[in-house]
Design a protein around this motif. Structure first.
Motif, PDB file in Angstrom:
ATOM      1  N   ARG A 162      47.882  34.384  46.975  1.00 18.22           N
ATOM      2  CA  ARG A 162      48.856  34.367  48.073  1.00 18.22           C
ATOM      3  C   ARG A 162      49.563  35.717  48.171  1.00 18.22           C
ATOM      4  O   ARG A 162      49.643  36.316  49.247  1.00 18.22           O
ATOM      5  CB  ARG A 162      49.876  33.245  47.841  1.00 18.22           C
ATOM      6  N   MET A 163      50.052  36.204  47.017  1.00 18.83           N
ATOM      7  CA  MET A 163      50.760  37.486  46.992  1.00 18.83           C
ATOM      8  C   MET A 163      49.809  38.639  47.299  1.00 18.83           C
ATOM      9  O   MET A 163      50.143  39.552  48.059  1.00 18.83           O
ATOM     10  CB  MET A 163      51.409  37.689  45.621  1.00 18.83           C
ATOM     11  N   ALA A 164      48.603  38.608  46.720  1.00 23.72           N
ATOM     12  CA  ALA A 164      47.635  39.682  46.960  1.00 23.72           C
ATOM     13  C   ALA A 164      47.206  39.722  48.426  1.00 23.72           C
ATOM     14  O   ALA A 164      47.053  40.798  49.010  1.00 23.72           O
ATOM     15  CB  ALA A 164      46.410  39.484  46.072  1.00 23.72           C
ATOM     16  N   GLY A 165      47.024  38.533  49.012  1.00 20.39           N
ATOM     17  CA  GLY A 165      46.667  38.488  50.419  1.00 20.39           C
ATOM     18  C   GLY A 165      47.749  39.091  51.296  1.00 20.39           C
ATOM     19  O   GLY A 165      47.464  39.794  52.276  1.00 20.39           O
ATOM     20  N   PRO A 172      44.452  34.366  51.596  1.00 24.62           N
ATOM     21  CA  PRO A 172      44.215  34.120  50.171  1.00 24.62           C
ATOM     22  C   PRO A 172      42.765  33.747  49.884  1.00 24.62           C
ATOM     23  O   PRO A 172      42.211  34.154  48.863  1.00 24.62           O
ATOM     24  CB  PRO A 172      45.166  32.962  49.854  1.00 24.62           C
ATOM     25  N   GLU A 173      42.149  32.981  50.777  1.00 28.47           N
ATOM     26  CA  GLU A 173      40.758  32.566  50.574  1.00 28.47           C
ATOM     27  C   GLU A 173      39.814  33.770  50.604  1.00 28.47           C
ATOM     28  O   GLU A 173      38.914  33.888  49.765  1.00 28.47           O
ATOM     29  CB  GLU A 173      40.341  31.553  51.656  1.00 28.47           C
ATOM     30  N   ALA A 174      40.030  34.676  51.571  1.00 28.43           N
ATOM     31  CA  ALA A 174      39.191  35.876  51.660  1.00 28.43           C
ATOM     32  C   ALA A 174      39.364  36.746  50.422  1.00 28.43           C
ATOM     33  O   ALA A 174      38.397  37.299  49.892  1.00 28.43           O
ATOM     34  CB  ALA A 174      39.533  36.665  52.925  1.00 28.43           C
ATOM     35  N   TYR A 175      40.615  36.859  49.960  1.00 28.32           N
ATOM     36  CA  TYR A 175      40.885  37.646  48.753  1.00 28.32           C
ATOM     37  C   TYR A 175      40.161  37.058  47.545  1.00 28.32           C
ATOM     38  O   TYR A 175      39.520  37.782  46.783  1.00 28.32           O
ATOM     39  CB  TYR A 175      42.388  37.695  48.501  1.00 28.32           C
ATOM     40  N   ARG A 176      40.248  35.748  47.345  1.00 26.88           N
ATOM     41  CA  ARG A 176      39.600  35.116  46.193  1.00 26.88           C
ATOM     42  C   ARG A 176      38.083  35.313  46.232  1.00 26.88           C
ATOM     43  O   ARG A 176      37.461  35.608  45.207  1.00 26.88           O
ATOM     44  CB  ARG A 176      39.941  33.621  46.143  1.00 26.88           C
ATOM     45  N   GLN A 177      37.500  35.164  47.402  1.00 27.17           N
ATOM     46  CA  GLN A 177      36.050  35.324  47.536  1.00 27.17           C
ATOM     47  C   GLN A 177      35.620  36.757  47.228  1.00 27.17           C
ATOM     48  O   GLN A 177      34.652  36.982  46.481  1.00 27.17           O
ATOM     49  CB  GLN A 177      35.605  34.933  48.943  1.00 27.17           C
TER      50      GLN A 177
END
Length: 283
Positions: A162-165, A172-177
């Protein structure tokens, strides 16, 4: 970074903007290690990281009145630092970009065994450790700038998606992927080539002289071995950051944080003591 609540940090920001020099010094001290370590991983060398960290800290200080508390203070600092580092063109690798193909070919075909002893009586084990830290850090330069940001935020700082996004302006989903794909790419490279963190044939102790000849390390200036290592928890609060994204955390144990060099601390202190600061605060 000393752990403080968002309310405490907001209070310090308000005091600093109102002209409280002690509050401003506290804020700068709280984030200088965070900023330096982010700069070091993004740029690849201590010298470039020192210069960039000074720029970022000065930018943070002079733009402090623009902080509105809409995000956490740490997120705001990360955003300033990331935006600065993405566009930073004065570092060594800006003119000499690396790739995994180049790095792998150098490991496979560099004639390390043909180089004479260049250690200048410095203990080889110490230089091997210096090379290990330098090599794995420089390896990050094989990633494109945004991928490097994602890897560093997720692996070194262990920031939640959430924070990184929010920092990188993606979901957040794109960041995790993307983080999972990048970490797998890094882990595969280490497994193939590195004998320290994988099953490859490259051993730091065997390549010390080659690294000295290539100006990758300097036996008379061991930046990593001279730096004081600190824990991630002293830099940034990661209580909400332990996401189990791909189970590869142990593959990247080389992502160690260090204290800011004294030069960074001294130059920031000089700025805080300068008349220039009072002019900025009155602007």
């Amino acid at each position: 970074m000393n752990k403080r609540t968002n309310e405490e940090l907001q209070a310090l920001v308000d005091q600093a903007v109102a002209g409280d020099k002690k509050a401003l010094e506290t804020l700068a001290t709280n984030v200088q290690d965070l900023v330096f370590n982010l700069s070091l991983r993004m740029l690849g060398t201590f010298a470039d990281a020192e210069d960039a960290a000074q720029d970022i800290l000065l930018k943070m200080i002079t733009h402090l009145s623009s902080f509105r508390g809409e995000s956490s203070f740490t997120t705001w600092v990360f955003s300033i630092a990331i935006n600065h580092l993405k566009n930073y063109k004065k570092h060594m690798f800006a003119c000499r970009p690396l790739s995994f193909e180049y790095y792998g070919d150098d490991i496979e075909n560099g004639k390390a065994q043909d180089v004479p002893d260049l250690t200048q009586n410095v203990e080889k084990n110490l230089l091997a450790e210096e090379l290990k830290m330098s090599c794995t850090n420089v390896m990050l330069q094989c990633l494109d700038t945004e991928s490097r940001c994602i890897f560093i935020l997720g692996t070194m700082f262990q920031i939640d998606s959430r924070m990184a996004g929010e920092i990188l302006e993606m979901t957040p989903e794109a960041y995790r992927q993307r983080l999972s794909r990048i970490r797998r790419k890094m882990a595969d490279f280490l497994e193939q080539y590195c004998g320290e963190y994988g099953s490859g044939k490259c051993k730091c102790k065997d390549r010390v002289n080659y690294a000295i000849q290539s100006h990758r390390i300097n036996p008379l200036k061991t930046d990593y071995m001279s730096a004081r290592e600190i824990s991630v928890q002293t830099m940034v609060d990661v209580k909400n950051a332990m996401e189990d994204i791909d189970g590869l955390s142990q593959d990247f144990s080389f992502c160690k944080p260090y204290q800011s060099p004294e030069r960074v601390k001294c130059l920031i202190q000089e700025f805080l003591d300068s008349t220039q600061l009072s002019i900025i605060q009155k602007a």
